[in-house]
Design a protein around this motif. Sequence first.
Motif, PDB file in Angstrom:
ATOM      1  N   LEU A   4       0.842  -1.193   0.000  1.00 36.96           N
ATOM      2  CA  LEU A   4       0.000   0.000   0.000  1.00 36.96           C
ATOM      3  C   LEU A   4       0.876   1.241   0.000  1.00 36.96           C
ATOM      4  CD1 LEU A   4      -2.630  -0.968   2.741  1.00 36.96           C
ATOM      5  CD2 LEU A   4      -2.792  -1.302   0.258  1.00 36.96           C
ATOM      6  N   ASN A   5       0.457   2.248  -0.752  1.00 38.78           N
ATOM      7  CA  ASN A   5       1.189   3.505  -0.704  1.00 38.78           C
ATOM      8  C   ASN A   5       0.764   4.266   0.557  1.00 38.78           C
ATOM      9  OD1 ASN A   5      -1.158   5.080  -1.241  1.00 38.78           O
ATOM     10  ND2 ASN A   5      -0.806   4.968  -3.453  1.00 38.78           N
ATOM     11  N   ARG A   6       1.347   5.408   0.796  1.00 35.16           N
ATOM     12  CA  ARG A   6       1.100   6.163   2.031  1.00 35.16           C
ATOM     13  C   ARG A   6      -0.385   6.514   2.188  1.00 35.16           C
ATOM     14  NH1 ARG A   6       4.991  10.687   2.322  1.00 35.16           N
ATOM     15  NH2 ARG A   6       6.334   9.063   3.108  1.00 35.16           N
ATOM     16  N   GLU A   7      -1.008   6.981   1.127  1.00 28.37           N
ATOM     17  CA  GLU A   7      -2.427   7.371   1.192  1.00 28.37           C
ATOM     18  C   GLU A   7      -3.322   6.153   1.456  1.00 28.37           C
ATOM     19  OE1 GLU A   7      -5.627  10.026  -1.345  1.00 28.37           O
ATOM     20  OE2 GLU A   7      -3.846   9.258  -2.375  1.00 28.37           O
ATOM     21  N   GLU A   8      -3.039   5.049   0.780  1.00 30.21           N
ATOM     22  CA  GLU A   8      -3.814   3.823   0.982  1.00 30.21           C
ATOM     23  C   GLU A   8      -3.632   3.284   2.398  1.00 30.21           C
ATOM     24  OE1 GLU A   8      -3.239   2.640  -3.730  1.00 30.21           O
ATOM     25  OE2 GLU A   8      -2.068   1.596  -2.186  1.00 30.21           O
ATOM     26  N   GLN A   9      -2.402   3.345   2.915  1.00 30.65           N
ATOM     27  CA  GLN A   9      -2.128   2.886   4.277  1.00 30.65           C
ATOM     28  C   GLN A   9      -2.886   3.739   5.295  1.00 30.65           C
ATOM     29  OE1 GLN A   9      -0.395   0.064   5.174  1.00 30.65           O
ATOM     30  NE2 GLN A   9      -1.122   0.511   7.242  1.00 30.65           N
ATOM     31  N   ALA A  10      -2.897   5.043   5.086  1.00 29.47           N
ATOM     32  CA  ALA A  10      -3.627   5.938   5.991  1.00 29.47           C
ATOM     33  C   ALA A  10      -5.130   5.640   5.939  1.00 29.47           C
ATOM     34  CB  ALA A  10      -3.354   7.399   5.629  1.00 29.47           C
ATOM     35  N   PHE A  11      -5.637   5.356   4.764  1.00 29.14           N
ATOM     36  CA  PHE A  11      -7.057   5.019   4.610  1.00 29.14           C
ATOM     37  C   PHE A  11      -7.362   3.719   5.346  1.00 29.14           C
ATOM     38  CE2 PHE A  11     -10.892   3.721   2.270  1.00 29.14           C
ATOM     39  CZ  PHE A  11     -11.588   4.920   2.258  1.00 29.14           C
ATOM     40  N   TRP A  12      -6.486   2.714   5.205  1.00 24.73           N
ATOM     41  CA  TRP A  12      -6.660   1.436   5.904  1.00 24.73           C
ATOM     42  C   TRP A  12      -6.627   1.658   7.419  1.00 24.73           C
ATOM     43  CZ3 TRP A  12      -8.732  -2.976   6.008  1.00 24.73           C
ATOM     44  CH2 TRP A  12      -8.285  -3.991   6.842  1.00 24.73           C
ATOM     45  N   GLU A  13      -5.715   2.475   7.893  1.00 25.21           N
ATOM     46  CA  GLU A  13      -5.634   2.741   9.329  1.00 25.21           C
ATOM     47  C   GLU A  13      -6.893   3.450   9.832  1.00 25.21           C
ATOM     48  OE1 GLU A  13      -1.810   4.609   9.975  1.00 25.21           O
ATOM     49  OE2 GLU A  13      -0.773   2.808   9.249  1.00 25.21           O
ATOM     50  N   ALA A  14      -7.461   4.342   9.020  1.00 29.57           N
ATOM     51  CA  ALA A  14      -8.722   4.990   9.389  1.00 29.57           C
ATOM     52  C   ALA A  14      -9.848   3.957   9.467  1.00 29.57           C
ATOM     53  CB  ALA A  14      -9.066   6.085   8.381  1.00 29.57           C
ATOM     54  N   CYS A  15      -9.836   3.002   8.553  1.00 26.33           N
ATOM     55  CA  CYS A  15     -10.816   1.916   8.583  1.00 26.33           C
ATOM     56  C   CYS A  15     -10.680   1.118   9.879  1.00 26.33           C
ATOM     57  CB  CYS A  15     -10.632   1.018   7.366  1.00 26.33           C
ATOM     58  SG  CYS A  15     -11.651  -0.486   7.383  1.00 26.33           S
ATOM     59  N   LEU A  16      -9.459   0.762  10.220  1.00 26.79           N
ATOM     60  CA  LEU A  16      -9.215   0.000  11.448  1.00 26.79           C
ATOM     61  C   LEU A  16      -9.661   0.780  12.685  1.00 26.79           C
ATOM     62  CD1 LEU A  16      -5.681  -1.501  10.751  1.00 26.79           C
ATOM     63  CD2 LEU A  16      -7.858  -2.728  10.785  1.00 26.79           C
ATOM     64  N   PRO A  69      -8.281 -13.574  -5.065  1.00 25.75           N
ATOM     65  CA  PRO A  69      -8.906 -13.113  -3.815  1.00 25.75           C
ATOM     66  C   PRO A  69      -9.250 -14.302  -2.927  1.00 25.75           C
ATOM     67  CG  PRO A  69     -10.258 -12.553  -5.746  1.00 25.75           C
ATOM     68  CD  PRO A  69      -9.055 -13.259  -6.241  1.00 25.75           C
ATOM     69  N   ARG A  70      -9.204 -14.063  -1.616  1.00 23.66           N
ATOM     70  CA  ARG A  70      -9.545 -15.099  -0.639  1.00 23.66           C
ATOM     71  C   ARG A  70     -10.553 -14.534   0.354  1.00 23.66           C
ATOM     72  NH1 ARG A  70      -3.465 -15.103   0.075  1.00 23.66           N
ATOM     73  NH2 ARG A  70      -4.166 -13.465   1.430  1.00 23.66           N
ATOM     74  N   VAL A  71     -11.387 -15.416   0.869  1.00 25.14           N
ATOM     75  CA  VAL A  71     -12.334 -15.005   1.896  1.00 25.14           C
ATOM     76  C   VAL A  71     -11.540 -14.405   3.059  1.00 25.14           C
ATOM     77  CG1 VAL A  71     -14.031 -15.841   3.582  1.00 25.14           C
ATOM     78  CG2 VAL A  71     -14.069 -16.702   1.229  1.00 25.14           C
ATOM     79  N   GLY A  72     -11.984 -13.248   3.513  1.00 28.68           N
ATOM     80  CA  GLY A  72     -11.306 -12.558   4.609  1.00 28.68           C
ATOM     81  C   GLY A  72     -10.338 -11.485   4.160  1.00 28.68           C
ATOM     82  N   ASP A  73     -10.003 -11.434   2.861  1.00 29.96           N
ATOM     83  CA  ASP A  73      -9.163 -10.349   2.349  1.00 29.96           C
ATOM     84  C   ASP A  73      -9.938  -9.033   2.437  1.00 29.96           C
ATOM     85  OD1 ASP A  73      -7.201 -12.171   1.618  1.00 29.96           O
ATOM     86  OD2 ASP A  73      -7.517 -11.959  -0.545  1.00 29.96           O
ATOM     87  N   TYR A  74      -9.211  -7.936   2.485  1.00 29.82           N
ATOM     88  CA  TYR A  74      -9.818  -6.605   2.443  1.00 29.82           C
ATOM     89  C   TYR A  74      -9.305  -5.865   1.215  1.00 29.82           C
ATOM     90  CZ  TYR A  74     -11.845  -7.216   7.014  1.00 29.82           C
ATOM     91  OH  TYR A  74     -12.596  -7.667   8.066  1.00 29.82           O
ATOM     92  N   TRP A  75     -10.247  -5.241   0.520  1.00 31.87           N
ATOM     93  CA  TRP A  75      -9.961  -4.553  -0.737  1.00 31.87           C
ATOM     94  C   TRP A  75     -10.236  -3.065  -0.567  1.00 31.87           C
ATOM     95  CZ3 TRP A  75     -13.848  -5.072  -5.338  1.00 31.87           C
ATOM     96  CH2 TRP A  75     -13.395  -4.328  -6.435  1.00 31.87           C
ATOM     97  N   ILE A  76      -9.199  -2.263  -0.717  1.00 27.19           N
ATOM     98  CA  ILE A  76      -9.365  -0.813  -0.750  1.00 27.19           C
ATOM     99  C   ILE A  76      -9.678  -0.456  -2.197  1.00 27.19           C
ATOM    100  CG2 ILE A  76      -8.275   1.434  -0.413  1.00 27.19           C
ATOM    101  CD1 ILE A  76      -6.402   0.040   1.643  1.00 27.19           C
TER     102      ILE A  76
END
Length: 155
Positions: A4-16, A69-76
């Motif tokens: 993940l790039n910086r923006e995608e990582q920040a988005f994932w962290e906001a999701c978490l 893709p696998r069950v349980g994966d997360y897709w941004i």
Amino acid sequence: MTALNREEQAFWEACLHSNRNVAQDVHVFASMPGNEAIADELIALYLSGIKTAGSALVADYEKAGEPLPRVGDYWIMLDAGKKPVCVARVTQVLIKRFCDVGEDIARAEGEGDLSLEFWREGHRRFFEPLLKELEIGDLNQALLAIDFVEVVYRR
């Protein structure tokens, strides 16, 4: 998969941060649904709940060296400008030949009039330009990875 790039990582962290039901040690990837021409339209369908599934050629994953893709994966999901819009969790994955896709999958893909005829025509137009490069002689026999998802976070 690329990291993940910086923006995608920040988005994932906001999701978490906003969703305690999302595990932190899962496979997360970021990509556009479809391509730049249709990504925003497909994202709108996912966000509305009309679209709960998508499909891609297995050979495309193989050529790119990416896992299916696998069950349980997360897709941004990235919009046409490659900006994160939402996160979806993969709930089911089916592998089917193009010719074996049925009405249930066409409805879950949520496009057009939701008919199998519309699904086949639209996906044929989308996949045909890739067939030669992926060394697929007959689209009807080509394997698809069909992933069912639920949106768990949106900006």
